[in-house]
Design a protein around this motif. Structure first.
Motif, mmCIF file in Angstrom:
data_model
loop_
_atom_site.group_PDB
_atom_site.id
_atom_site.type_symbol
_atom_site.label_atom_id
_atom_site.label_comp_id
_atom_site.label_asym_id
_atom_site.label_seq_id
_atom_site.Cartn_x
_atom_site.Cartn_y
_atom_site.Cartn_z
ATOM 1 N N LEU A 52 0.833 -1.201 0.000
ATOM 2 C CA LEU A 52 0.000 0.000 0.000
ATOM 3 C C LEU A 52 0.872 1.256 0.000
ATOM 4 O O LEU A 52 0.601 2.216 -0.734
ATOM 5 N N ALA A 53 1.928 1.248 0.797
ATOM 6 C CA ALA A 53 2.836 2.399 0.850
ATOM 7 C C ALA A 53 3.581 2.576 -0.466
ATOM 8 O O ALA A 53 3.812 3.711 -0.910
ATOM 9 N N ALA A 54 3.950 1.462 -1.100
ATOM 10 C CA ALA A 54 4.615 1.550 -2.402
ATOM 11 C C ALA A 54 3.683 2.175 -3.430
ATOM 12 O O ALA A 54 4.119 2.954 -4.291
ATOM 13 N N GLY A 55 2.390 1.848 -3.340
ATOM 14 C CA GLY A 55 1.425 2.463 -4.241
ATOM 15 C C GLY A 55 1.302 3.950 -4.002
ATOM 16 O O GLY A 55 1.222 4.742 -4.946
ATOM 17 N N VAL A 56 1.293 4.358 -2.735
ATOM 18 C CA VAL A 56 1.245 5.788 -2.399
ATOM 19 C C VAL A 56 2.476 6.506 -2.932
ATOM 20 O O VAL A 56 2.398 7.631 -3.442
ATOM 21 N N ALA A 57 3.630 5.848 -2.837
ATOM 22 C CA ALA A 57 4.888 6.440 -3.295
ATOM 23 C C ALA A 57 5.077 6.352 -4.806
ATOM 24 O O ALA A 57 5.999 6.970 -5.353
ATOM 25 N N HIS A 58 4.218 5.569 -5.480
ATOM 26 C CA HIS A 58 4.358 5.321 -6.923
ATOM 27 C C HIS A 58 5.745 4.782 -7.253
ATOM 28 O O HIS A 58 6.351 5.152 -8.267
ATOM 29 N N ASP A 59 6.250 3.906 -6.389
ATOM 30 C CA ASP A 59 7.595 3.358 -6.562
ATOM 31 C C ASP A 59 7.649 1.960 -5.942
ATOM 32 O O ASP A 59 7.495 1.815 -4.723
ATOM 33 N N VAL A 60 7.851 0.952 -6.779
ATOM 34 C CA VAL A 60 7.927 -0.430 -6.279
ATOM 35 C C VAL A 60 9.351 -0.980 -6.343
ATOM 36 O O VAL A 60 9.553 -2.174 -6.144
ATOM 37 N N PRO A 185 -2.539 8.313 7.889
ATOM 38 C CA PRO A 185 -3.851 7.841 8.352
ATOM 39 C C PRO A 185 -4.247 6.512 7.729
ATOM 40 O O PRO A 185 -4.885 5.681 8.384
ATOM 41 N N ALA A 186 -3.880 6.283 6.480
ATOM 42 C CA ALA A 186 -4.204 5.006 5.837
ATOM 43 C C ALA A 186 -3.582 3.844 6.598
ATOM 44 O O ALA A 186 -4.196 2.779 6.742
ATOM 45 N N ALA A 187 -2.366 4.035 7.099
ATOM 46 C CA ALA A 187 -1.701 2.982 7.872
ATOM 47 C C ALA A 187 -2.435 2.719 9.177
ATOM 48 O O ALA A 187 -2.547 1.567 9.618
ATOM 49 N N ALA A 249 -9.234 3.640 0.589
ATOM 50 C CA ALA A 249 -9.777 4.886 0.045
ATOM 51 C C ALA A 249 -8.836 6.057 0.329
ATOM 52 O O ALA A 249 -8.593 6.903 -0.549
ATOM 53 N N LEU A 250 -8.305 6.107 1.548
ATOM 54 C CA LEU A 250 -7.374 7.180 1.901
ATOM 55 C C LEU A 250 -6.102 7.121 1.064
ATOM 56 O O LEU A 250 -5.498 8.150 0.753
ATOM 57 N N ALA A 251 -5.689 5.904 0.707
ATOM 58 C CA ALA A 251 -4.492 5.738 -0.117
ATOM 59 C C ALA A 251 -4.775 5.901 -1.610
ATOM 60 O O ALA A 251 -3.854 5.825 -2.424
ATOM 61 N N GLU A 252 -6.054 6.109 -1.950
ATOM 62 C CA GLU A 252 -6.479 6.355 -3.328
ATOM 63 C C GLU A 252 -6.068 5.231 -4.272
ATOM 64 O O GLU A 252 -5.500 5.448 -5.346
ATOM 65 N N VAL A 253 -6.377 4.000 -3.855
ATOM 66 C CA VAL A 253 -6.014 2.835 -4.656
ATOM 67 C C VAL A 253 -6.916 2.719 -5.872
ATOM 68 O O VAL A 253 -7.963 3.371 -5.963
ATOM 69 N N HIS A 254 -6.512 1.834 -6.795
ATOM 70 C CA HIS A 254 -7.287 1.566 -7.983
ATOM 71 C C HIS A 254 -7.968 0.202 -7.869
ATOM 72 O O HIS A 254 -7.912 -0.450 -6.817
ATOM 73 N N TRP A 255 -8.570 -0.265 -8.943
ATOM 74 C CA TRP A 255 -9.445 -1.445 -8.896
ATOM 75 C C TRP A 255 -8.778 -2.730 -8.387
ATOM 76 O O TRP A 255 -9.464 -3.530 -7.735
ATOM 77 N N PRO A 256 -7.478 -3.004 -8.664
ATOM 78 C CA PRO A 256 -6.945 -4.288 -8.178
ATOM 79 C C PRO A 256 -6.995 -4.425 -6.650
ATOM 80 O O PRO A 256 -7.246 -5.521 -6.125
ATOM 81 N N ALA A 257 -6.765 -3.314 -5.948
ATOM 82 C CA ALA A 257 -6.808 -3.363 -4.486
ATOM 83 C C ALA A 257 -8.219 -3.639 -3.991
ATOM 84 O O ALA A 257 -8.419 -4.409 -3.037
ATOM 85 N N TRP A 258 -9.208 -3.024 -4.651
ATOM 86 C CA TRP A 258 -10.598 -3.270 -4.243
ATOM 87 C C TRP A 258 -11.012 -4.703 -4.546
ATOM 88 O O TRP A 258 -11.764 -5.319 -3.768
ATOM 89 N N LEU A 259 -10.506 -5.242 -5.645
ATOM 90 C CA LEU A 259 -10.788 -6.638 -5.967
ATOM 91 C C LEU A 259 -10.171 -7.564 -4.914
ATOM 92 O O LEU A 259 -10.785 -8.543 -4.486
#
Length: 310
Positions: A52-60, A185-187, A249-259
């Motif tokens: 989740l944090a990597a997604g927030v950072a846009h860096d994996v 807050p997402a954490a 939601a706070l981390a503003e994820v896309h569809w794969p996370a919701w799935l």
């Protein structure tokens, strides 16, 4: 005592019993390497948070390395925690059928030997921890207070599973601390959701010992909830999914996370439907299945992080 024959009651037929050198088996049993499910469950919030944090950072780019370190650290620190638990519970374990064959009550190792082994495992965990930034190191060390207190909680409260949740969910904070050097807050919502999840699955696990616990005065949410366990799990698992949903939601994820979250929720739902609290083998099976539930969510978060990084 014949070490090869002195197997832990609910962990027979594993690689430790079959392949490990005789001298090592009591120590591997202390660390629960014959039953690694707890290490996997400790690892899941770490992987969730790191992804989740990597997604927030846009860096994996660092995610594989962090995932490996969390894997090693989870197995080392769960082993150290279980060894500590066995040391503190040695006066109780010989009164419970499922635990009286553990290495200390069975006479395979002394409490002093177990303490030395615990320190060695903790040093492995420390070596992992110092690979991270200063904020993450401090965050990780802070969890030791909860870990140290947990074994005593069953003596004083019907909510030891809550304290276990506080300890086993700490990784939900660590991924952000390691990746971003802060706790968003997402954490915090991920941490809260994980706590509810841990209370739920460990309640199922505790139902295996409910009768023995009642006789010797040990408390648990299994005894507290009793016949209302299905309702309690519905609330706890529902809360877990809702709180983790807020984190996403706070981390503003896309569809794969919701799935991934939807698959996680479906898995938890079928656990509740299938559960029979008087059926100990089924309780254990459903408890163990939470690794797969956690991996479903982790997979969704990982795919989301990869997509957001590109």
């Amino acid at each position: 005592m014949n070490i090869a024959a002195a197997r832990v009651a609910d962990a027979t037929g594993n690689w430790v019993d079959s392949w490990a050198p005789l001298w090592s088996r009591p120590y591997l049993r202390l660390a629960r390497f014959d039953r690694p499910i707890g290490s996997w469950l400790l690892l899941m919030p770490c992987w969730w948070s790191a992804a989740l944090a990597a997604g927030v950072a846009h860096d994996v780019s660092h995610l594989p390395w962090y995932a490996l370190l969390f894997f090693i650290g989870s197995f080392a620190m769960r082993g150290a925690g279980c060894t500590w638990n066995d040391i503190t519970d040695r006066d109780l374990d010989d009164k419970v059928e499922r635990t009286r064959s553990r290495p200390i009550p069975a006479g395979q190792v002394t409490a002093k030997q177990a303490a030395v082994f615990m320190v060695l495992q903790s040093l492995v965990g420390l070596l992992v921890l110092v690979q991270f930034n200063g904020f993450a190191i401090a965050t990780g060390i802070a969890s030791l207070i909860i870990v140290a207190a947990y074994p005593f909680m069953k003596r004083i409260t019907y909510w030891p599973q809550l304290v276990l949740g506080l300890a086993f969910s700490w990784g939900a904070l660590m991924g952000f601390a390691v990746t971003l050097g802060r706790i968003d807050p997402a954490a915090l919502f991920l941490y809260a959701g994980s706590i509810a999840w841990v209370i739920g699955y460990d309640t199922m696990y505790a139902h295996q010992d409910a009768e023995d616990d009642l006789m010797i005065g040990i408390k648990s949410t299994a005894l507290l909830f009793g016949e209302r366990t299905h309702l309690a799990l519905s609330v706890l698992y529902g809360l877990a999914v809702a709180l983790i949903g807020v984190a996403l939601a706070l981390a503003e994820v896309h569809w794969p996370a919701w799935l991934g979250l939807a698959a996680f929720a479906a898995h938890l739902t079928q656990q509740i439907v299938r559960l029979r609290i008087k059926d100990s083998p089924l309780c254990l099976k459903l408890f163990k299945s939470n690794r797969e539930a956690g991996l479903l969510l982790a997979a969704g978060l990982l795919l989301d992080a990869i997509l957001r990084a590109n």
